[in-house]
Design a protein around this motif. Structure first.
Motif, short mmCIF file in Angstrom:
data_model
loop_
_atom_site.label_atom_id
_atom_site.label_comp_id
_atom_site.label_asym_id
_atom_site.label_seq_id
_atom_site.Cartn_x
_atom_site.Cartn_y
_atom_site.Cartn_z
N GLY A 175 0.81 -1.20 0.00
CA GLY A 175 0.00 0.00 0.00
C GLY A 175 0.84 1.26 0.00
O GLY A 175 2.06 1.23 0.23
N VAL A 176 0.18 2.39 -0.25
CA VAL A 176 0.86 3.68 -0.26
C VAL A 176 1.51 3.96 1.10
O VAL A 176 2.62 4.49 1.18
CB VAL A 176 -0.13 4.79 -0.63
N ASP A 177 0.82 3.59 2.18
CA ASP A 177 1.34 3.88 3.52
C ASP A 177 2.50 2.98 3.91
O ASP A 177 3.15 3.21 4.93
CB ASP A 177 0.22 3.76 4.56
N GLN A 178 2.79 1.94 3.11
CA GLN A 178 3.87 1.01 3.43
C GLN A 178 5.23 1.47 2.88
O GLN A 178 6.21 0.74 2.97
CB GLN A 178 3.54 -0.38 2.91
N ASN A 179 5.28 2.68 2.31
CA ASN A 179 6.53 3.25 1.82
C ASN A 179 7.01 4.33 2.78
O ASN A 179 6.27 5.28 3.06
CB ASN A 179 6.34 3.86 0.43
N LEU A 180 8.23 4.19 3.28
CA LEU A 180 8.83 5.22 4.12
C LEU A 180 9.55 6.20 3.20
O LEU A 180 10.57 5.86 2.60
CB LEU A 180 9.80 4.60 5.12
N ILE A 181 9.03 7.42 3.09
CA ILE A 181 9.60 8.45 2.23
C ILE A 181 10.36 9.42 3.12
O ILE A 181 9.77 10.06 4.00
CB ILE A 181 8.50 9.16 1.43
N LEU A 182 11.66 9.50 2.90
CA LEU A 182 12.53 10.32 3.74
C LEU A 182 13.12 11.47 2.95
O LEU A 182 13.64 11.27 1.84
CB LEU A 182 13.67 9.47 4.32
N LEU A 183 13.05 12.67 3.49
CA LEU A 183 13.73 13.84 2.94
C LEU A 183 14.73 14.31 3.99
O LEU A 183 14.34 14.85 5.03
CB LEU A 183 12.72 14.94 2.61
N ASP A 184 16.01 14.06 3.73
CA ASP A 184 17.05 14.31 4.73
C ASP A 184 16.68 13.67 6.07
O ASP A 184 16.75 14.29 7.14
CB ASP A 184 17.31 15.80 4.90
N ASP A 185 16.24 12.42 6.00
CA ASP A 185 15.91 11.57 7.14
C ASP A 185 14.56 11.88 7.79
O ASP A 185 14.11 11.14 8.67
CB ASP A 185 17.00 11.59 8.22
N ALA A 186 13.89 12.96 7.42
CA ALA A 186 12.58 13.28 7.99
C ALA A 186 11.48 12.66 7.14
O ALA A 186 11.50 12.78 5.91
CB ALA A 186 12.38 14.79 8.07
N PRO A 187 10.51 11.97 7.75
CA PRO A 187 9.45 11.32 6.97
C PRO A 187 8.50 12.33 6.34
O PRO A 187 8.13 13.33 6.96
CB PRO A 187 8.73 10.45 8.01
N VAL A 188 8.11 12.04 5.09
CA VAL A 188 7.12 12.84 4.36
C VAL A 188 5.90 11.95 4.17
O VAL A 188 5.98 10.88 3.56
CB VAL A 188 7.67 13.31 3.01
N TYR A 189 4.75 12.37 4.68
CA TYR A 189 3.57 11.51 4.69
C TYR A 189 2.72 11.61 3.43
O TYR A 189 1.97 10.70 3.11
CB TYR A 189 2.71 11.81 5.93
#
Length: 792
Positions: A175-189
């Motif tokens: 699912g979409v929520d199963q991807n950890l998206i990191l921008l300089d280590d901070a999560p983007v939801y």
């Protein structure tokens, strides 16, 4: 358990020091940077010619190489840069050596051949990992001519989306929520602007992009499918640099410059769409004053205190606004602070602290015209975290990583205020809190020239609490019209701040690489991932208004176990690279929803949830041409994604809404000369499963569609396919006769395909006793665009 964790930390901290005391060899270490802007080069190769051994730089361009005493030839290279060859002497003491590499645009083809570490994709430990250079992403034909990172990675194997206009992306059936998206280590939801058509990442501010689909290293955790790790530029530490672009739908501008030359620098990048401005003259009457735009601001500053200490501060703020009198807005904001410290020539520390917030709001009275009759709804999720990561370079053949993280969650699932005739009523869900704590240790060990392993263990713990005066416990009451899931909730008094539920998970990781020849290898991996946050959405495509919520006493964390096996082969002196991977993933505590489930502003939504297991498996093929006038790749994915929940589909396996059987992507870029280049990409994707009525009832001439209870995915949307093309003309000069510029001409959906997004049924207008299926297309025609990019 606390004593156990404390002992682990003692071992992790003392183990590298013991190894260092035993090691009598000498070390050469330092940073590899770009000579033009001072940016640290990620993954640059540092190779000792006489010993035929070497290492690569980390995320910050740092390397460490321990070898016996002697005189050596050090060869340093990176893709797209000229080699640097240095003679070094390691006879009395270790050596600190910082180097800068020069980009060579005049002899690009030759440089690529020399700079690329031989068979890097074959000999490295990484599998199920894709790295895409920003230079490549910027050449991919895109919607309205605008470069987009998230849409670009959808051309990689194993990556799909449910359709145009859907937020996020799906990896290997997740699912979409199963991807950890990191921008300089901070999560983007929420990684999307404009309902999924553009991503939040400004290409002028992005330095490195890595997508990890399997074989996940121990330092990553928190999501069940993938990691998208995006690193921002640090800013030009040599001279002022300005980049920008003027497009059909938005413009962008970035400025980077040294604060103290070679010591401190910054970058600021901004974008703003102007759909609303262009449309304003044509909007009259009730449509006048409509807002439809997005904007974002990205910034970063760094300061090299000395050879052992560097600090970074970066941030992102973006927002989408849509509506007139009635409308909504959503946006992300992040702030990351980092400290790099070199304890010794073998021990490196990166400590990150970050803040992240995703929020959205819905308002029926944006212009405050009817304050006595209005509806307002807001939701958000906020993170605070501290995360130390250590790297200990034991030897050229052995690297140890260890560290930990404390991550706090504050959930506001949904709060609303309705005002009618001046009387207001508030309702929704109370705030929830969670603390995710983790420690990890990992080791990459080259056992022999042919065989390498990477293994590690991550321990995670999640503590859930609520701000409500009470919480609920699910109880089975039987399926009925009032309880479609079969569950009701029991009231339990709660002490605010008290931990209601604790979950703990051990997450082992293992990868191996066996070189079967000079240009081929077999790789295998296993990883377990635990996820403690969930996106509540019972629609086919995720939207900005979906609700993030915590694992609770009723909602268990998702746990995924994945194994993968791959064969990697290079041809033609590394001109071509190819791979074939198979994977199998089992998922526990998967969520689906009872028929007629109400998820929004419902404090009792947990009774409408259904739980079961999932699985995804498939084959991924990838062939890439790395150099020459014609470059590009072809990827094909054969995949199945399924769920099994007792209350649905008669307890049998059914296709998840992310199931795509066949996905074929082709991408090509052709450079005619230094002035003109062309690009094209083609995508073919099997349609997603969809639930439609199988029966109907006619009452007094009116038709009523009927879907049997628990039915899921009984039809499939027609296949999606699309061709995009682009042409780029480079100019010698940019604005004011300086710098460089280019014109990008593109056509999205060249042959005018009306790709289906969804299908729904409705009564026939001429004969209400008959039902007709209607196909909805988000983009139903070709879309031409022109963009002007400049740099000086």
């Amino acid at each position: 358990m606390n004593a156990f964790l404390r002992n682990i930390w003692v071992v992790l901290l003392l183990f590298p020091l013991c190894l260092q005391a035993q090691n009598q060899k000498l070390t050469v270490s330092g940073y590899i940077k770009d000579v033009k802007n001072g940016e640290g080069l990620i993954g640059a190769s540092v190779f000792v010619k006489e010993l035929m051994t070497g290492t690569t730089t980390n995320t910050y361009g740092f390397y460490s190489l321990t070898v016996p005493k002697g005189n050596y030839t050090l060869v340093v290279s990176s893709v797209g840069y000229r080699k640097s060859i240095r003679e070094i002497k390691l006879t009395e003491q270790s050596l600190s050596l910082n180097l800068e590499l020069q980009e060579d645009g005049q002899e690009l083809e030759e440089v690529v051949v020399k700079a690329k570490r031989e068979d890097d994709n074959v000999k490295s430990m990484e599998m199920s990992v894709n790295k895409v250079e920003m230079k490549t992403i910027k050449k991919i034909p895109a919607l309205l001519g605008e470069v987009d990172l998230v849409r670009a990675i959808q051309f990689l194997p194993g990556v799909t989306t449910v359709g145009e206009g859907a937020s996020g992306f799906n990896v290997r059936g997740g699912g979409v929520d199963q991807n950890l998206i990191l921008l300089d280590d901070a999560p983007v939801y929420n990684s999307s602007h404009l309902f999924g058509f553009f991503s939040v990442f400004n290409p002028d501010a992005v330095k490195d992009v890595k997508l990890i689909k399997g074989g996940v290293p121990a330092q990553y955790g928190g999501r069940a499918s993938s990691i998208l790790d995006v690193k921002m530029k640090e800013g030009n530490a040599k001279e002022l640099e300005i980049n920008g672009g003027i497009g059909v739908i938005f413009s962008r501008l970035s400025i980077e410059a040294p604060i103290v030359k070679d010591k401190a620098s910054f970058i600021v990048a901004a974008r703003r769409s102007y759909i609303d401005i262009l449309a304003k003259p044509f909007l009259t009457g009730n449509n006048a004053g409509s807002s439809f735009n997005f904007y974002d601001l990205t910034a970063k500053v760094n300061y090299n205190i000395d050879n052992k200490n560097t600090v970074f501060l970066s941030g992102y703020f973006g927002r989408d606004v849509f509506g007139q009198d009635f409308g909504f807005n959503w946006g992300n904001s992040t702030l990351s602070g980092r400290w790099n410290h070199v304890f010794s020539d073998k021990l490196f520390l990166n400590t990150t602290a970050f803040y992240s917030n995703y929020d959205y709001a819905l308002d029926s009275d944006l212009k405050n015209k009817r304050p006595n009759n209005a509806f307002k709804w807001s939701s958000n999720i906020t993170n605070l975290s501290i995360k130390p990561d250590f790297t200990y370079y034991i030897s050229p053949n052995n690297t140890l990583t260890f560290g930990g993280q404390v991550l706090t969650y504050n959930f506001k699932p949904g709060a609303a205020t309705a005002t009618s005739e001046g009387e207001s009523r508030s309702f929704g869900q109370e705030r929830k809190n969670g603390i995710e704590s983790s420690i990890y240790v990992g080791d990459e060990w080259k056992i022999s020239p042919k065989f390498s392993v990477q293994y590690g263990l991550r321990f995670s713990r999640y503590d859930y609490s609520s701000q409500e005066d009470f919480y609920y416990q699910r109880k089975y009451v039987g399926v009925s019209a009032d309880f479609p899931s079969g569950y009701d909730l029991t009231y339990i008094p709660n002490t605010k701040g008290k931990t209601i539920q604790t979950y703990q998970n051990l997450e082992p990781r293992f990868s191996m690489n066996y070189n079967t020849g000079d240009n081929s290898s077999i790789k295998a991996s296993y990883n377990r991932l635990a996820q403690y946050v969930h996106l509540m959405s019972n629609t086919a495509a995720s939207t900005p208004l979906d609700v993030w919520t915590s694992s609770t006493n009723n909602i268990k964390p998702q746990v995924a176990d994945q194994v993968a096996l791959g064969y990697f082969q290079n041809f033609g002196d590394n001109m071509y690279e190819a791979s074939a991977e198979v994977f199998y993933k089992e998922m526990q505590n998967q969520i689906d929803y009872a028929d007629r489930a109400n998820l929004f502003l419902n404090p009792y939504f947990e009774k409408d949830l259904l739980f079961g297991k999932g699985r995804a498996y498939g084959l991924e093929l990838f062939v890439k041409k790395n150099r020459g006038k014609l470059t590009g790749w072809i990827s094909y994915t054969l995949q199945r994604s399924e769920k099994k929940i007792d209350a649905l589909n008669n307890g049998n396996w059914y296709f998840s809404r992310y199931d795509r059987t066949h996905t074929l992507n082709m991408l090509a870029q052709y450079e005619i000369n230094k002035k003109w280049s062309f690009g094209a990409n083609f995508a073919y994707i099997t349609g997603v499963p969809y639930t439609l009525p199988e029966q109907q009832f006619v009452v007094e001439g009116q038709v009523y569609p009927y879907i049997p209870a628990g039915t899921r995915g009984n039809f499939r949307v027609p296949a999606y396919h699309r061709l995009d093309v682009s042409a780029t003309k480079k100019n010698k000069k940019a604005l004011f006769g300086k710098g460089e510029s280019e014109w990008v001409f593109s056509i999205y959906n060249l042959y005018n395909r009306r790709n289906p997004f969804s299908i729904y049924t409705r009564p026939n207008e001429t004969n209400p006793a008959q039902t007709e299926a209607v196909q909805l297309s988000i983009i139903g025609s070709f879309v031409p665009a022109v963009t002007y990019n400049f740099k000086f």
